[in-house]
Design a protein around this motif. Structure first.
Motif: not given
Length: 115
Positions: A14-15, A18, A21
């Protein structure tokens, strides 16, 4: 500096997502090629490049003019030296002829006294 602590693999994923993104959002936020700020910056860069080319051409012309001046000066010095050398050689030839005439005169006088 310590590495960040992640609890498990899904936290790392998830890091990473992110961060991806955020990088994509930063890229998309960039102005396009038809943006006025971009066009203004390109015009400024073109003006700077033109001024640089003008300065380069001016320096080249100055160097060529200086080279021509130096060449003309050297040519004038060479001509002056050649004239001096010619004058010196003619003066030396005249002196040699004068000395020979005086020597011949003394020889003729000495032979006339003996007879």
């Amino acid at each position: 500096m310590n590495a960040p602590k992640y609890g498990n693999f899904s936290d790392r994923l998830s890091t990473q997502a992110d961060a991806k993104k955020a990088a994509l959002a930063k890229f998309r936020a960039r102005p396009g090629p038809d943006d006025p700020a971009v066009l203004e910056r390109q015009a400024a860069q073109a003006a700077i490049a033109a001024a640089r080319e003008a300065r380069i051409a001016e320096r080249k012309a100055a160097r060529e003019a200086e080279a021509a001046r130096v060449a003309a000066e050297q040519k004038a010095l060479a001509a002056e030296k050649a004239a001096r050398d010619a004058e010196n050689s003619s003066r030396a030839a005249a002196l040699a002829a004068e000395q020979k005439a005086a020597r011949d005169k003394r020889y003729a006088a000495r032979t006339a006294r003996r007879r």
